[in-house]
Motif scaffolding. Structure first.
Motif, PDB file in Angstrom:
ATOM      1  N   ILE A 181       0.866  -1.170   0.000  1.00  0.00           N
ATOM      2  CA  ILE A 181       0.000   0.000   0.000  1.00  0.00           C
ATOM      3  C   ILE A 181       0.905   1.223   0.000  1.00  0.00           C
ATOM      4  N   GLU A 182       0.622   2.180  -0.880  1.00  0.00           N
ATOM      5  CA  GLU A 182       1.423   3.390  -0.965  1.00  0.00           C
ATOM      6  C   GLU A 182       0.548   4.607  -0.671  1.00  0.00           C
ATOM      7  N   ILE A 183       1.004   5.405   0.279  1.00  0.00           N
ATOM      8  CA  ILE A 183       0.334   6.647   0.640  1.00  0.00           C
ATOM      9  C   ILE A 183       1.264   7.773   0.228  1.00  0.00           C
ATOM     10  N   GLU A 184       0.779   8.651  -0.614  1.00  0.00           N
ATOM     11  CA  GLU A 184       1.590   9.800  -1.046  1.00  0.00           C
ATOM     12  C   GLU A 184       0.985  11.060  -0.452  1.00  0.00           C
ATOM     13  N   MET A 185       1.840  11.836   0.213  1.00  0.00           N
ATOM     14  CA  MET A 185       1.409  13.095   0.823  1.00  0.00           C
ATOM     15  C   MET A 185       2.196  14.222   0.178  1.00  0.00           C
ATOM     16  N   LYS A 186       1.480  15.233  -0.292  1.00  0.00           N
ATOM     17  CA  LYS A 186       2.120  16.361  -0.965  1.00  0.00           C
ATOM     18  C   LYS A 186       2.874  17.222   0.037  1.00  0.00           C
ATOM     19  N   GLU A 187       4.014  17.735  -0.383  1.00  0.00           N
ATOM     20  CA  GLU A 187       4.862  18.549   0.481  1.00  0.00           C
ATOM     21  C   GLU A 187       4.116  19.743   1.052  1.00  0.00           C
ATOM     22  N   GLN A 188       3.272  20.399   0.244  1.00  0.00           N
ATOM     23  CA  GLN A 188       2.648  21.631   0.710  1.00  0.00           C
ATOM     24  C   GLN A 188       1.736  21.427   1.910  1.00  0.00           C
ATOM     25  N   MET A 189       1.273  20.189   2.164  1.00  0.00           N
ATOM     26  CA  MET A 189       0.455  19.951   3.346  1.00  0.00           C
ATOM     27  C   MET A 189       1.306  19.620   4.554  1.00  0.00           C
ATOM     28  N   LEU A 190       2.614  19.425   4.370  1.00  0.00           N
ATOM     29  CA  LEU A 190       3.460  18.961   5.464  1.00  0.00           C
ATOM     30  C   LEU A 190       4.525  19.941   5.930  1.00  0.00           C
ATOM     31  N   PHE A 191       5.211  20.599   4.983  1.00  0.00           N
ATOM     32  CA  PHE A 191       6.406  21.362   5.318  1.00  0.00           C
ATOM     33  C   PHE A 191       6.430  22.728   4.653  1.00  0.00           C
ATOM     34  N   PRO A 192       6.951  23.745   5.361  1.00  0.00           N
ATOM     35  CA  PRO A 192       7.253  24.999   4.675  1.00  0.00           C
ATOM     36  C   PRO A 192       8.425  24.752   3.710  1.00  0.00           C
ATOM     37  N   SER A 193       8.527  25.541   2.684  1.00  0.00           N
ATOM     38  CA  SER A 193       9.585  25.380   1.696  1.00  0.00           C
ATOM     39  C   SER A 193      10.968  25.391   2.342  1.00  0.00           C
ATOM     40  N   GLY A 194      11.796  24.418   1.970  1.00  0.00           N
ATOM     41  CA  GLY A 194      13.182  24.365   2.415  1.00  0.00           C
ATOM     42  C   GLY A 194      13.391  23.952   3.856  1.00  0.00           C
ATOM     43  N   THR A 195      12.339  23.412   4.514  1.00  0.00           N
ATOM     44  CA  THR A 195      12.492  22.982   5.905  1.00  0.00           C
ATOM     45  C   THR A 195      12.009  21.547   6.074  1.00  0.00           C
ATOM     46  N   ALA A 196      12.344  20.974   7.224  1.00  0.00           N
ATOM     47  CA  ALA A 196      11.866  19.642   7.575  1.00  0.00           C
ATOM     48  C   ALA A 196      10.971  19.706   8.810  1.00  0.00           C
ATOM     49  N   ARG A 197      10.514  20.894   9.154  1.00  0.00           N
ATOM     50  CA  ARG A 197       9.644  21.101  10.307  1.00  0.00           C
ATOM     51  C   ARG A 197       8.188  20.948   9.857  1.00  0.00           C
ATOM     52  N   LEU A 198       7.477  20.012  10.455  1.00  0.00           N
ATOM     53  CA  LEU A 198       6.078  19.793  10.101  1.00  0.00           C
ATOM     54  C   LEU A 198       5.248  21.036  10.417  1.00  0.00           C
ATOM     55  N   THR A 199       4.315  21.356   9.518  1.00  0.00           N
ATOM     56  CA  THR A 199       3.422  22.484   9.749  1.00  0.00           C
ATOM     57  C   THR A 199       2.321  22.071  10.728  1.00  0.00           C
ATOM     58  N   ARG A 200       1.635  23.057  11.274  1.00  0.00           N
ATOM     59  CA  ARG A 200       0.487  22.762  12.137  1.00  0.00           C
ATOM     60  C   ARG A 200      -0.595  22.039  11.331  1.00  0.00           C
TER      61      ARG A 200
END
Length: 151
Positions: A35-54
């Protein structure tokens, strides 16, 4: 996991994530025995960071509710676009993609998924899903993939 179980889990994940799938922020697919779950970057991280967004917390919490109940191994993969990055924290896209995967693993572990069931991998820009150079192609390539495999 056999085919019936994989299909049932895929359907359960897709149903629980329907809002994000409808908003084109996530996809859930059965690929053979995985099973593959793909999550788009824009829902997870600000550009150029690895800090999860709220905003990343709600879908990851919802996802972890289902993932806790199954015994599959989760490989969390970070992917970036091919635009070079060179910061003190992330000298290359490999470091950024790996740090993002680790951020998701740490969050899922904090939600109760056993750490022994997870691994993190960073693929940088080397596994694109869109070979174009448009803004849309670059955006599609920035993602997290969670692959569930048999225990």
């Amino acid at each position: 996991m056999h085919d019936g179980t994989i299909t049932r889990i895929t359907d359960e994940l897709a149903l629980s994530m329907q809002q994000y799938i409808d908003d084109d922020l996530m996809s859930v697919n059965q690929v053979g025995t995985r099973i593959e779950i793909e999550m788009k970057e824009q829902m997870l991280f600000p550009s150029g960071t690895a800090r999860l967004t709220r905003q990343a917390m709600a879908p990851l919490r919802a996802l972890s509710t289902t993932l806790k109940r199954i015994s599959s191994h989760l490989q969390v993969e970070g992917h970036t676009d091919n635009l070079p990055i060179s910061t003190a924290a992330f000298p290359s896209n490999w470091e950024l993609s790996t740090a993002r995967a680790v951020s998701v693993v740490r969050y899922l572990a904090g939600q109760g998924i056993p750490e022994r069931r997870m691994s993190a991998a960073g693929f940088g820009e080397f596994h694109p899903i869109d070979s174009g150079n448009s803004q849309e192609a670059l955006r599609r390539n920035r993602r997290i993939e969670i692959k569930l495999t048999s225990p």
